[in-house]
Scaffold this active site. Structure first.
Site, short mmCIF file in Angstrom:
data_model
loop_
_atom_site.label_atom_id
_atom_site.label_comp_id
_atom_site.label_asym_id
_atom_site.label_seq_id
_atom_site.Cartn_x
_atom_site.Cartn_y
_atom_site.Cartn_z
N CYS A 227 5.02 8.71 8.95
CA CYS A 227 4.34 9.13 7.72
C CYS A 227 5.31 9.63 6.66
CB CYS A 227 3.27 10.18 8.02
SG CYS A 227 2.02 9.61 9.16
N VAL B 34 5.71 4.50 6.32
CA VAL B 34 5.51 3.60 7.46
C VAL B 34 4.18 3.95 8.10
CG1 VAL B 34 6.35 2.96 9.75
CG2 VAL B 34 7.97 3.35 7.89
N THR B 35 3.39 2.94 8.38
CA THR B 35 2.12 3.13 9.09
C THR B 35 2.23 2.39 10.41
OG1 THR B 35 0.87 3.28 7.05
CG2 THR B 35 -0.37 2.73 9.03
N GLY C 47 -5.65 8.67 5.81
CA GLY C 47 -5.34 8.15 4.49
C GLY C 47 -6.56 7.47 3.92
N ALA D 257 -3.30 10.47 11.84
CA ALA D 257 -2.95 10.17 10.45
C ALA D 257 -4.24 9.90 9.69
CB ALA D 257 -2.03 8.96 10.40
N ARG E 226 0.86 -1.17 0.00
CA ARG E 226 0.00 0.00 0.00
C ARG E 226 0.90 1.23 0.00
NH1 ARG E 226 -2.80 1.81 5.49
NH2 ARG E 226 -2.06 3.76 4.71
N GLY F 62 -8.78 5.07 6.43
CA GLY F 62 -9.47 6.11 7.17
C GLY F 62 -8.51 6.91 8.00
N HIS G 172 0.03 1.15 13.67
CA HIS G 172 -1.22 0.97 14.41
C HIS G 172 -0.87 0.14 15.63
CE1 HIS G 172 -3.52 2.80 11.34
NE2 HIS G 172 -3.45 1.80 10.47
#
Length: 162
Positions: free
Chosen positions: A127, A29-30, A96, A94, A25, A107, A32
């Protein structure tokens, strides 16, 4: 997680022990993790009151976060260059979005009481944005009001009871 043919690849461990998964995707870097409120609405943008306009939808999602922060006395802002919601030079949420056939995916993630050490810039550039910090609702509430708030106090304004 990433895949090797039909098999999921195991995560790599960051220097702080956090598991890192490679996925296909956009973005750098994401993160959670515990202490975040992650909301990924599935919305059909072809149906009123929505619009077939991803920029409009992105701004609408940001507005939801801004209004929720305002209800706690936190002044969030948009950044002209970067998506998401900011308090000063620190990102608090964040944002997206993506869609296929005008059905949204992804989201936002609000740092409520996140362990901000996961955003240590020696490990990741949050981000992909250099020179900016990361904050949380708990950190901002403590600065403004001298108190902490956790997930129980934050999620009701975003997620109505079912």
């Amino acid at each position: 997680a990433g895949t090797d043919g039909d098999h999921a690849l195991p995560p790599v461990l960051a220097p702080n022990g956090a598991p890192v998964f490679r996925i296909e995707r956009g973005g750098e870097v994401t993160f959670h993790g515990p202490g975040q409120l992650v909301v990924y609405p599935l919305v059909d943008l072809r149906r009123p009151p929505f619009k077939k306009d991803l920029h409009w939808y992105l701004r609408a999602v940001e507005e939801v976060v801004l209004q929720m922060l305002k209800s706690y006395g936190i002044e969030g802002t948009r950044d002209e260059e970067n998506t998401g919601i900011w308090v000063g030079d620190s990102k608090i949420a964040a944002v997206g979005v993506s869609c296929s056939r005008w059905i949204t995916t992804h989201g936002f993630a609000i740092n409520v009481s996140s362990d901000l050490s996961y955003f240590d810039t020696s490990l990741i550039i949050p981000c992909g944005i250099e020179g900016k910090g990361v904050t949380s609702i708990a950190q901002e509430m403590k600065k403004i009001h001298g108190e902490n708030s956790g997930m129980d106090e934050i999620s009701p304004p975003i997620v109505p009871p079912s």
